[in-house]
Design a protein around this motif. Structure first.
Motif, mmCIF file in Angstrom:
data_model
loop_
_atom_site.group_PDB
_atom_site.id
_atom_site.type_symbol
_atom_site.label_atom_id
_atom_site.label_comp_id
_atom_site.label_asym_id
_atom_site.label_seq_id
_atom_site.Cartn_x
_atom_site.Cartn_y
_atom_site.Cartn_z
ATOM 1 N N ASN A 1 41.048 29.816 57.374
ATOM 2 C CA ASN A 1 41.229 29.897 55.932
ATOM 3 C C ASN A 1 40.060 30.625 55.282
ATOM 4 N N ALA A 2 40.361 31.663 54.505
ATOM 5 C CA ALA A 2 39.338 32.453 53.838
ATOM 6 C C ALA A 2 38.830 31.739 52.586
ATOM 7 N N SER A 3 37.770 32.285 51.987
ATOM 8 C CA SER A 3 37.128 31.631 50.849
ATOM 9 C C SER A 3 37.791 31.959 49.519
ATOM 10 N N GLY A 4 38.246 33.180 49.337
ATOM 11 C CA GLY A 4 38.855 33.565 48.071
ATOM 12 C C GLY A 4 37.848 34.131 47.093
ATOM 13 N N PRO A 5 38.322 34.603 45.927
ATOM 14 C CA PRO A 5 37.455 35.282 44.958
ATOM 15 C C PRO A 5 36.592 34.302 44.175
ATOM 16 N N VAL A 6 35.523 34.821 43.600
ATOM 17 C CA VAL A 6 34.696 34.053 42.676
ATOM 18 C C VAL A 6 35.404 34.017 41.322
ATOM 19 N N ILE A 7 35.517 32.823 40.740
ATOM 20 C CA ILE A 7 36.203 32.668 39.457
ATOM 21 C C ILE A 7 35.160 32.590 38.347
ATOM 22 N N ALA A 8 35.106 33.613 37.503
ATOM 23 C CA ALA A 8 34.125 33.651 36.423
ATOM 24 C C ALA A 8 34.457 32.637 35.339
ATOM 25 N N LYS A 9 33.452 32.294 34.562
ATOM 26 C CA LYS A 9 33.577 31.272 33.521
ATOM 27 C C LYS A 9 34.687 31.589 32.523
ATOM 28 N N GLU A 10 34.849 32.863 32.194
ATOM 29 C CA GLU A 10 35.851 33.245 31.191
ATOM 30 C C GLU A 10 37.271 32.911 31.654
ATOM 31 N N TYR A 11 37.520 33.024 32.966
ATOM 32 C CA TYR A 11 38.845 32.726 33.489
ATOM 33 C C TYR A 11 39.080 31.218 33.550
ATOM 34 N N ILE A 12 38.033 30.497 33.855
ATOM 35 C CA ILE A 12 38.138 29.041 33.862
ATOM 36 C C ILE A 12 38.470 28.537 32.461
ATOM 37 N N GLU A 13 37.813 29.104 31.468
ATOM 38 C CA GLU A 13 38.079 28.716 30.081
ATOM 39 C C GLU A 13 39.506 29.062 29.679
ATOM 40 N N GLU A 14 40.008 30.183 30.172
ATOM 41 C CA GLU A 14 41.391 30.574 29.878
ATOM 42 C C GLU A 14 42.378 29.575 30.482
ATOM 43 N N MET A 15 42.092 29.126 31.701
ATOM 44 C CA MET A 15 42.954 28.124 32.336
ATOM 45 C C MET A 15 42.925 26.815 31.566
ATOM 46 N N MET A 16 41.730 26.388 31.167
ATOM 47 C CA MET A 16 41.623 25.143 30.412
ATOM 48 C C MET A 16 42.381 25.229 29.089
ATOM 49 N N SER A 17 42.400 26.412 28.493
ATOM 50 C CA SER A 17 43.149 26.610 27.261
ATOM 51 C C SER A 17 44.648 26.470 27.503
ATOM 52 N N LEU A 18 45.136 27.031 28.602
ATOM 53 C CA LEU A 18 46.551 26.885 28.949
ATOM 54 C C LEU A 18 46.915 25.415 29.146
ATOM 55 N N ILE A 19 46.058 24.700 29.871
ATOM 56 C CA ILE A 19 46.322 23.287 30.145
ATOM 57 C C ILE A 19 46.290 22.460 28.864
ATOM 58 N N SER A 20 45.419 22.844 27.945
ATOM 59 C CA SER A 20 45.300 22.076 26.697
ATOM 60 C C SER A 20 46.554 22.161 25.835
ATOM 61 N N ASN A 21 47.426 23.138 26.120
ATOM 62 C CA ASN A 21 48.654 23.299 25.344
ATOM 63 C C ASN A 21 49.806 22.445 25.855
ATOM 64 N N LEU A 22 49.587 21.692 26.953
ATOM 65 C CA LEU A 22 50.654 20.826 27.457
ATOM 66 C C LEU A 22 50.982 19.741 26.439
ATOM 67 N N LYS A 23 52.244 19.309 26.462
ATOM 68 C CA LYS A 23 52.734 18.366 25.459
ATOM 69 C C LYS A 23 53.202 17.066 26.092
ATOM 70 N N LYS A 24 53.509 16.119 25.241
ATOM 71 C CA LYS A 24 53.997 14.814 25.685
ATOM 72 C C LYS A 24 55.195 14.979 26.621
ATOM 73 N N ASP A 25 55.180 14.209 27.695
ATOM 74 C CA ASP A 25 56.237 14.184 28.717
ATOM 75 C C ASP A 25 56.226 15.403 29.636
ATOM 76 N N ASP A 26 55.282 16.340 29.450
ATOM 77 C CA ASP A 26 55.073 17.359 30.471
ATOM 78 C C ASP A 26 54.428 16.703 31.694
ATOM 79 N N PHE A 27 54.582 17.338 32.840
ATOM 80 C CA PHE A 27 53.927 16.905 34.075
ATOM 81 C C PHE A 27 52.933 17.981 34.494
ATOM 82 N N LEU A 28 51.778 17.563 34.949
ATOM 83 C CA LEU A 28 50.789 18.491 35.472
ATOM 84 C C LEU A 28 50.397 18.057 36.876
#
Length: 300
Positions: free
Chosen positions: A103-130
């Motif tokens: 199994n390879a290591s994969g790319p380095v994830i910069a802070k800006e992309y992590i923040e973008e993911m957290m923003s997507l997750i923050s938009n989840l609503k009641k009764d959604d599953f994560l």
């Protein structure tokens, strides 16, 4: 809606050889190429059940584009974040009479992309599953999972966590809807030896005391045990058959549970379907499909 997150997706390049010999040039009998990653596996199997979901995560380079193409070709909906540098990893899996994985290591994830993911997750609503499955890349903080669950705690989002060690332990106070440790992970969490099903149930209940609502413990060829928030305990043996591939069996089990729960509202039926789906995965070259197992995917 169900959302799955795969932090470090991969192309799984599976090479079948007669007998792997170190230091020799060998030819393969056949090759297979699949999109890989625990969340991706869950998304694919859910799609086979006809359960709409969105696969999220980080991709990079030409390998990332191929991962997304393979998924969309199989009917999966995606919402990946592409990084500018690096490339998504290629995992080489060699199959002879054993399973050897590189199994390879994969790319380095910069802070800006992590923040973008957290923003997507923050938009989840009641009764959604994560679904949060697997380990996190070194570039993410070790408290990433607990921060996500903490941020969703008041929103009514049902969280599912398939992780090990502290990554799992630290999310328990935020009452995940479902956690799925395997037998070895359960032993490590409590630093004990477990030999009986009664002991599995006992320690699953301990995880509930720490905050988990439902605990699904995969036991490999022995099947699984579910302890529900209604204080019910179910045990089921795995289906018997020729094991071809154990990678993804736990993810398939998780997808089967969610599909069963969404279709019936019954923890018992969800559990039964989870074991059937996990077993079917072990008997498949990759993940189970409705064409291979109509009795699982069509009749439920």
């Amino acid at each position: 809606m169900i959302y799955t997150v795969t932090w470090n997706p991969a192309l799984d390049y599976i090479l079948h050889v007669e007998h792997l010999t170190k230091g020799k040039i060998q030819r393969t009998k056949r090759e297979e190429l699949y999109p890989g990653g625990k969340g991706i596996n869950v998304s694919f199997v859910l799609s086979e059940f006809g359960i709409k979901n969105i696969a999220m995560g980080f991709l990079a380079g030409f390998t990332g584009r191929e991962i997304e193409r393979l998924l969309t070709d199989k009917g999966c909906e995606t919402k990946f974040i592409y990084t500018k540098e690096g490339m998504s990893r290629i995992n080489v899996k060699i199959r002879d009479n054993e399973e050897t994985d590189l199994n390879a290591s994969g790319p380095v994830i910069a802070k800006e992309y992590i923040e973008e993911m957290m923003s997507l997750i923050s938009n989840l609503k009641k009764d959604d599953f994560l679904v949060l499955a697997g380990s996190i890349p070194p570039t993410l903080n070790s408290d990433t999972y607990e921060k996500i669950l903490e941020s969703l705690a008041s929103k009514g989002v049902k969280t599912i966590v398939d992780a090990e060690g502290d990554l799992l332990r630290k999310v328990l106070p935020f009452h995940p809807f479902l956690i799925k440790p395997n037998e070895e992970e359960l032993k490590e969490l409590f630093s004990v030896d477990i030999t009986k099903s009664e002991e599995v149930i006992y320690y699953a209940e301990k995880l509930q005391e720490l905050g988990a609502r439902n605990v699904l413990v995969s036991l490999g060829e022995k099947g699984a045990i579910l302890v529900t928030e209604q204080k019910e305990a179910y045990q089921m043996e795995a289906t018997k058959g020729e094991v071809k591939n154990t990678v993804g069996a736990g993810d398939s089990m998780l997808a089967g549970f969610l599909a069963g729960y969404l279709k019936t509202g019954s923890y018992q039926k969800a559990f039964e379907l989870s074991v059937q789906t996990g077993s079917a995965s072990a008997f498949s070259n990759w993940l189970p499909t409705k064409e291979q197992y109509p009795q699982i995917f069509m009749d439920k």
